[in-house]
Design a protein around this motif. Structure first.
Motif, short mmCIF file in Angstrom:
data_model
loop_
_atom_site.label_atom_id
_atom_site.label_comp_id
_atom_site.label_asym_id
_atom_site.label_seq_id
_atom_site.Cartn_x
_atom_site.Cartn_y
_atom_site.Cartn_z
N ARG A 111 0.82 -1.20 0.00
CA ARG A 111 0.00 0.00 0.00
C ARG A 111 0.86 1.26 0.00
O ARG A 111 0.38 2.35 -0.27
CB ARG A 111 -0.94 0.00 1.22
CG ARG A 111 -2.00 -1.08 1.19
CD ARG A 111 -3.05 -0.82 0.14
NE ARG A 111 -3.88 0.32 0.49
CZ ARG A 111 -5.05 0.23 1.14
NH1 ARG A 111 -5.51 -0.96 1.49
NH2 ARG A 111 -5.74 1.31 1.42
N ALA A 112 2.13 1.13 0.37
CA ALA A 112 3.06 2.26 0.34
C ALA A 112 4.48 1.72 0.28
O ALA A 112 4.75 0.59 0.68
CB ALA A 112 2.89 3.13 1.58
N ARG A 113 5.37 2.54 -0.25
CA ARG A 113 6.79 2.21 -0.23
C ARG A 113 7.36 2.63 1.13
O ARG A 113 6.79 3.52 1.78
CB ARG A 113 7.52 2.95 -1.36
CG ARG A 113 7.05 2.57 -2.76
CD ARG A 113 7.74 3.44 -3.79
NE ARG A 113 7.38 3.06 -5.15
CZ ARG A 113 6.30 3.47 -5.79
NH1 ARG A 113 5.45 4.30 -5.18
NH2 ARG A 113 6.05 3.08 -7.03
N PRO A 114 8.47 2.06 1.55
CA PRO A 114 9.05 2.44 2.84
C PRO A 114 9.28 3.94 3.00
O PRO A 114 9.01 4.50 4.06
CB PRO A 114 10.38 1.67 2.86
CG PRO A 114 10.13 0.47 2.02
CD PRO A 114 9.21 0.95 0.92
N ALA A 115 9.75 4.60 1.94
CA ALA A 115 10.04 6.03 2.02
C ALA A 115 8.79 6.90 2.02
O ALA A 115 8.88 8.12 2.17
CB ALA A 115 10.95 6.45 0.87
N GLU A 116 7.62 6.28 1.85
CA GLU A 116 6.36 7.04 1.82
C GLU A 116 5.63 7.01 3.16
O GLU A 116 4.52 7.54 3.27
CB GLU A 116 5.44 6.46 0.73
CG GLU A 116 5.98 6.66 -0.68
CD GLU A 116 5.17 5.95 -1.75
OE1 GLU A 116 5.21 6.38 -2.90
OE2 GLU A 116 4.49 4.93 -1.42
N ILE A 117 6.25 6.42 4.18
CA ILE A 117 5.61 6.31 5.50
C ILE A 117 6.29 7.26 6.48
O ILE A 117 7.50 7.23 6.66
CB ILE A 117 5.67 4.87 6.02
CG1 ILE A 117 4.78 3.96 5.17
CG2 ILE A 117 5.25 4.80 7.49
CD1 ILE A 117 4.79 2.51 5.57
N LEU A 118 5.49 8.09 7.12
CA LEU A 118 5.97 8.97 8.17
C LEU A 118 5.50 8.41 9.50
O LEU A 118 4.30 8.24 9.73
CB LEU A 118 5.42 10.39 7.99
CG LEU A 118 5.67 11.38 9.13
CD1 LEU A 118 7.16 11.67 9.28
CD2 LEU A 118 4.89 12.68 8.90
N ALA A 119 6.44 8.06 10.38
CA ALA A 119 6.12 7.52 11.70
C ALA A 119 6.93 8.30 12.72
O ALA A 119 8.15 8.25 12.72
CB ALA A 119 6.44 6.03 11.76
N VAL A 120 6.24 9.03 13.59
CA VAL A 120 6.91 9.96 14.50
C VAL A 120 6.65 9.57 15.95
O VAL A 120 5.54 9.21 16.31
CB VAL A 120 6.42 11.40 14.26
CG1 VAL A 120 7.25 12.39 15.06
CG2 VAL A 120 6.48 11.75 12.78
N THR A 121 7.70 9.66 16.77
CA THR A 121 7.57 9.35 18.19
C THR A 121 8.36 10.38 19.00
O THR A 121 8.96 11.29 18.45
CB THR A 121 8.05 7.92 18.48
OG1 THR A 121 7.77 7.60 19.85
CG2 THR A 121 9.53 7.76 18.21
N PHE A 122 8.35 10.23 20.32
CA PHE A 122 8.93 11.27 21.17
C PHE A 122 10.40 11.06 21.50
O PHE A 122 11.15 12.02 21.65
CB PHE A 122 8.14 11.38 22.48
CG PHE A 122 6.79 12.02 22.32
CD1 PHE A 122 6.66 13.40 22.27
CD2 PHE A 122 5.66 11.25 22.19
CE1 PHE A 122 5.43 14.00 22.10
CE2 PHE A 122 4.42 11.84 22.03
CZ PHE A 122 4.30 13.22 21.98
N THR A 123 10.85 9.82 21.64
CA THR A 123 12.22 9.57 22.09
C THR A 123 13.00 8.74 21.09
O THR A 123 12.43 7.97 20.32
CB THR A 123 12.23 8.84 23.45
OG1 THR A 123 11.69 7.51 23.27
CG2 THR A 123 11.40 9.58 24.49
N ASN A 124 14.32 8.88 21.14
CA ASN A 124 15.19 8.07 20.28
C ASN A 124 15.04 6.58 20.59
O ASN A 124 15.07 5.74 19.69
CB ASN A 124 16.65 8.49 20.47
CG ASN A 124 16.95 9.85 19.85
OD1 ASN A 124 16.51 10.13 18.73
ND2 ASN A 124 17.67 10.68 20.56
#
Length: 226
Positions: free
Chosen positions: A77-90
């Motif tokens: 459904r998407a390529r790896p570079a088309e996914i934005l996944a954001v979190t708070f800590t490293n």
């Protein structure tokens, strides 16, 4: 009462450029779905439109998120570079990447937009620095450099640093930036609470000096993107 229409638990991937759907691992069995409870599985498999997961600590939110990412990749459904996944800590970002990698393999290395808010912000700013008056090789100031710069500005304004500590103003600045406020957007009452009403002037001077130095602080990594 009519029996509700039954749906296949795994939707077919739509055709996309490059024949990704045809090669998608979705054609295989999906073992990563087996151990999910019904609510988790529903969140993972609902791919069209927004999904909000509300759950307490230790209930598997990270597992749902990472499995959902893997599911999207598996179905093409998407390529790896088309996914934005954001979190708070490293730490959380590393954990997400590891979990997705265990499901989909090394393809996860092609996910540049999986990281913390600040890490993603840096990548965006490096690509579009000129839009905010910076060069792509801008420096990110640490706390000590930030304090030093504020002390210089206090000295220019002939303000006593013992009475108006630079570290306190750095905290105030961070609060404004985390709320997305540029110098001209700071409420008058808040601006007046530091250095006899010079808070806004100091903020504007601070930002101007950062541009001159081709530098940004951690708050700018979010604020400048906004």
């Amino acid at each position: 009462m009519a029996e509700p229409k039954r749906h296949s638990p795994v939707p077919m991937a739509p055709p996309v450029a490059g024949g990704i759907a045809a090669r998608a691992l979705g054609a295989r069995s999906l073992p990563y779905l087996v151990d999910l409870n019904p609510e988790q599985r529903e969140a993972v498999e609902t791919l069209d439109g927004p999904v909000l997961v509300l759950a307490g600590a230790g209930t598997g939110k990270t597992r749902v998120l990472t499995t959902r990412i893997a599911h999207i990749l598996n179905l093409g459904r998407a390529r790896p570079a088309e996914i934005l996944a954001v979190t708070f800590t490293n730490k959380a970002a590393r954990e997400m990447k590891e979990r997705v990698g265990k499901i989909v393999g090394q393809i996860v290395e092609g996910m540049p937009w999986l990281g913390t808010f600040h890490a993603i912000g840096v990548k965006i700013l490096r690509r579009h620095a000129e839009l905010v008056g910076l060069k792509s090789d801008f420096t990110i100031l640490g706390v000590d450099d930030q304090i030093r710069l504020i002390k210089q500005l206090l000295e220019v304004e002939k303000l006593d640093e013992k009475r108006w500590p630079a570290r306190v103003f750095a905290m105030i600045l961070d609060g404004w930036k985390n709320r997305g406020l540029t110098p001209d957007q700071v409420p008058a009452g808040e601006a007046a609470s530091f250095a006899n009403g010079k808070g806004k002037k100091l903020y504007a001077a601070y930002q101007e000096r950062l541009k001159t130095l081709n530098a940004a602080d951690f708050g700018d990594l979010l604020l400048e993107c906004i």
